[in-house]
Structures are given as C-alpha cells and as structure tokens.
Design a protein around this motif. Structure first.
Motif, PDB file in Angstrom:
ATOM      1  N   THR A  94      68.578  40.761  45.919  1.00 51.55           N
ATOM      2  CA  THR A  94      67.248  40.994  46.478  1.00 51.55           C
ATOM      3  C   THR A  94      66.231  40.009  45.903  1.00 51.55           C
ATOM      4  N   GLY A  97      66.413  36.798  47.426  1.00 50.38           N
ATOM      5  CA  GLY A  97      65.703  36.808  48.705  1.00 50.38           C
ATOM      6  C   GLY A  97      64.229  36.485  48.507  1.00 50.38           C
ATOM      7  N   ALA A  98      63.647  37.059  47.461  1.00 49.30           N
ATOM      8  CA  ALA A  98      62.233  36.797  47.156  1.00 49.30           C
ATOM      9  C   ALA A  98      62.038  35.346  46.714  1.00 49.30           C
ATOM     10  N   GLU A  99      63.037  34.810  46.017  1.00 47.10           N
ATOM     11  CA  GLU A  99      62.974  33.396  45.614  1.00 47.10           C
ATOM     12  C   GLU A  99      63.009  32.496  46.842  1.00 47.10           C
ATOM     13  N   GLU A 101      62.032  33.206  49.730  1.00 48.32           N
ATOM     14  CA  GLU A 101      60.749  33.375  50.403  1.00 48.32           C
ATOM     15  C   GLU A 101      59.656  32.575  49.680  1.00 48.32           C
ATOM     16  N   HIS A 103      58.313  33.461  46.787  1.00 52.89           N
ATOM     17  CA  HIS A 103      57.344  34.362  46.177  1.00 52.89           C
ATOM     18  C   HIS A 103      57.541  34.592  44.690  1.00 52.89           C
ATOM     19  N   GLY A 151      63.368  45.803  46.743  1.00 55.60           N
ATOM     20  CA  GLY A 151      62.495  44.835  47.423  1.00 55.60           C
ATOM     21  C   GLY A 151      61.053  45.316  47.428  1.00 55.60           C
ATOM     22  N   THR A 154      59.670  44.748  44.041  1.00 52.57           N
ATOM     23  CA  THR A 154      59.374  43.330  43.885  1.00 52.57           C
ATOM     24  C   THR A 154      58.065  42.992  44.594  1.00 52.57           C
ATOM     25  N   ASP A 226      60.916  41.559  53.964  1.00 45.09           N
ATOM     26  CA  ASP A 226      61.094  40.098  54.020  1.00 45.09           C
ATOM     27  C   ASP A 226      62.198  39.657  53.062  1.00 45.09           C
ATOM     28  N   TYR A 227      62.203  40.229  51.853  1.00 44.76           N
ATOM     29  CA  TYR A 227      63.199  39.831  50.860  1.00 44.76           C
ATOM     30  C   TYR A 227      64.594  40.306  51.261  1.00 44.76           C
ATOM     31  N   GLN A 230      65.852  37.922  53.860  1.00 47.77           N
ATOM     32  CA  GLN A 230      66.278  36.655  53.239  1.00 47.77           C
ATOM     33  C   GLN A 230      67.602  36.821  52.502  1.00 47.77           C
TER      34      GLN A 230
END
Ligand SMILES: [Zn+2]
Length: 283
Positions: A94, A97-99, A101, A103, A151, A154, A226-227, A230
């Motif tokens: 997860t 995924g944020a990386e 993105e 963020h 997520g 996060t 979003d995360y 991703q």
C-alpha cells in the motif's frame, strides 16, 4: 510528581491518548510555536488545501515519539508471525502505491506495530508510525480491505491531518489550563504565563475544536483508494469495508474505528462515487 495533561485521543484515529507533561507542552510553546501561527496557514502539496498548522513536522514527530514508546510498553504486540507478516506485506504494498502516487518519499522507513487486542481500530502517528489492532484485521475479509484501512491511514499522514488537529486541540487544551498555569508558583511555569495566555486567547478567538473532521476523513478515504489503485488492490473492497463496519455497528460492540469515523453508510456511498468518477472500477 509531574502533572500530566491528557490530549484528546482524537489526535489519532481511535483511542490511544498522548500523555504529555505540562512542562513538555510549555517547552514546545516556548520554543516558538505560539508565534508563527499567522503565517503558518500552508498549502498541502498533496491535497491542495490550506491548513492552519501551528507545529512543525519535527515538533509533532517528537511529541508522537514519546507517546509511541508509551503505547508499545503498555499494549501487547502480537506474537502471531503469520498475522504480523500479513499486515507488513499489505502495508508495504500500500505504501508503495502512495510512493507511486508521489505522495510519500521513496523507501522511507515505517515502524508498523500489530497490537494483540480485540480493538477494531488502526492509527497513524507522526514520525512514520503505524498501529494496527488484531481486531480490525479480523473484521477484514481480505487483504484488499486491509489495504483500504492502511491506505486511509496513509491518507491522514499525507494530508498532515494530525499536525493540523494537534495544533487545534493543543490550543483548546492550553486555553483550559491557562488559568491554572498563570497561578503556578513554579518559576519556570510562570515565566511562560504570558505566552500561554496569548495562546489561550487565540484559541478562544478561533473558537474551534477540530476532531478529524468530515473533510479529513473523506480526504483520507479518497487518498487511500488512490494508493490501493496504484498498488493493484481491488478498490471496490473499500466500499465493502465500510459496509462491514456499518453492519458491525448495529451489534453491542461498536468498532472503535467508528467513534472517530462516523457515517459508514455515507462514506461507502461517497467512495463508490469517487471510484466511478476516477474510472478505477464501475460499481
Ligand atoms: Zn480516519
């Protein structure tokens, strides 16, 4: 004996409370956190919203550090390696995924603890600390739903919701204790009496106490999805998670997550709409 001031547990998702000595708060205030507030309404690069932030990230992180140490000393951590690995795997996917993105920084290190209690809850603390209770892992039917929880958490980090909320709740807290502090006989305390008074006044002027607001929650929900997207998780499971929470809330034991995260049915609907609008899935 040091008198302790208990922050509202709402600084975090769920129940954990930050205990800080009055002196720690005053020292933080004296370190200059009182004065920059006029210019500290900043725009968050990830969310584009304006935020009133009284504490710098570093200051918030150092307050959280002692709270985290306390928590880990007081709450048993799971001995179940299977469970721990499950949480760590879902977390790492997860956060990647944020990386992706853009963020969170690539390869940042996170301290993830899985607490061995029935609490249906999870939280993040500033300074890259993540707490997940066994109870919420047992509510989830699959890793996609667990990713939805992580997520969301996060999303609170990225949105800097804790810093914003800590600022406001500290204001409220300090305004409550200002009169006590003003009459304190201790030299060190009274030295900062004026600053505390000013802060108390500001708190009254603003006249607001913000828990994780509805805005924060919805923002964290959207970022979380979003995360998940991703990371390749099934985003529709985030809707299912809130439906599960909703179903669970009619029993005798309401998930603690809900006490800080109201309106599960509305949030499921808002997420469904967001997922459709982004084209992540049709549901
Ligand atoms: Zn939340």
């Amino acid at each position: 004996m040091t008198e302790r001031i208990e922050f509202d547990g709402r600084i975090l998702d769920g129940a954990p409370r930050i205990n800080m000595s009055r002196r720690a708060i005053i020292t933080g205030i004296a370190a200059g956190t009182v004065f920059p507030f006029v210019s500290s309404c900043t725009t968050n690069p990830a969310t584009g919203t304006n935020q009133l932030v009284f504490f710098g990230d570093d200051q918030v992180a150092s307050m959280a550090a002692s709270a985290w140490t306390d928590m880990k000393a007081q709450t048993p951590v799971t001995a179940n390696t299977g469970l721990k690995n499950r949480v760590l795997n879902v977390w790492s996917r997860t956060i990647q995924g944020a990386e992706k993105e853009g963020h969170v920084p690539q390869g940042a290190s996170w301290d993830v603890a899985v607490f061995d209690t029935d609490d249906v809850n999870a939280f993040v603390m500033p300074g890259n600390r993540v707490g997940v209770y066994r109870g919420i892992t047992e509510l989830t039917e699959n890793d996609d739903q667990l990713s939805s929880v992580l997520g969301h958490e996060t999303g609170h980090v990225v949105g800097r919701h804790a810093a914003e909320r800590l600022s406001v709740s500290t204001l409220a807290q300090v305004s409550l204790t200002a009169s006590q502090i003003a009459i304190a006989s201790n030299d060190e305390l009274s030295k900062y009496g004026t600053a505390i008074g000013a802060l108390g006044g500001a708190a009254m002027q603003f006249g607001v106490i913000l828990p994780y607001s509805r805005r924060h929650e919805l923002e964290a929900d959207r970022l979380g999805v979003d995360y998940m997207h991703q990371a390749g998780y099934d985003v529709t499971q985030s809707v299912r998670l809130w439906e599960l929470m909703d179903a669970n809330s009619s029993g005798q034991r309401q998930p603690e997550f809900l006490s800080t995260h109201p309106d599960p049915a509305n949030r499921a609907a808002a997420l469904r709409q967001y997922i459709n609008a982004k084209g992540y899935a049709l549901m």
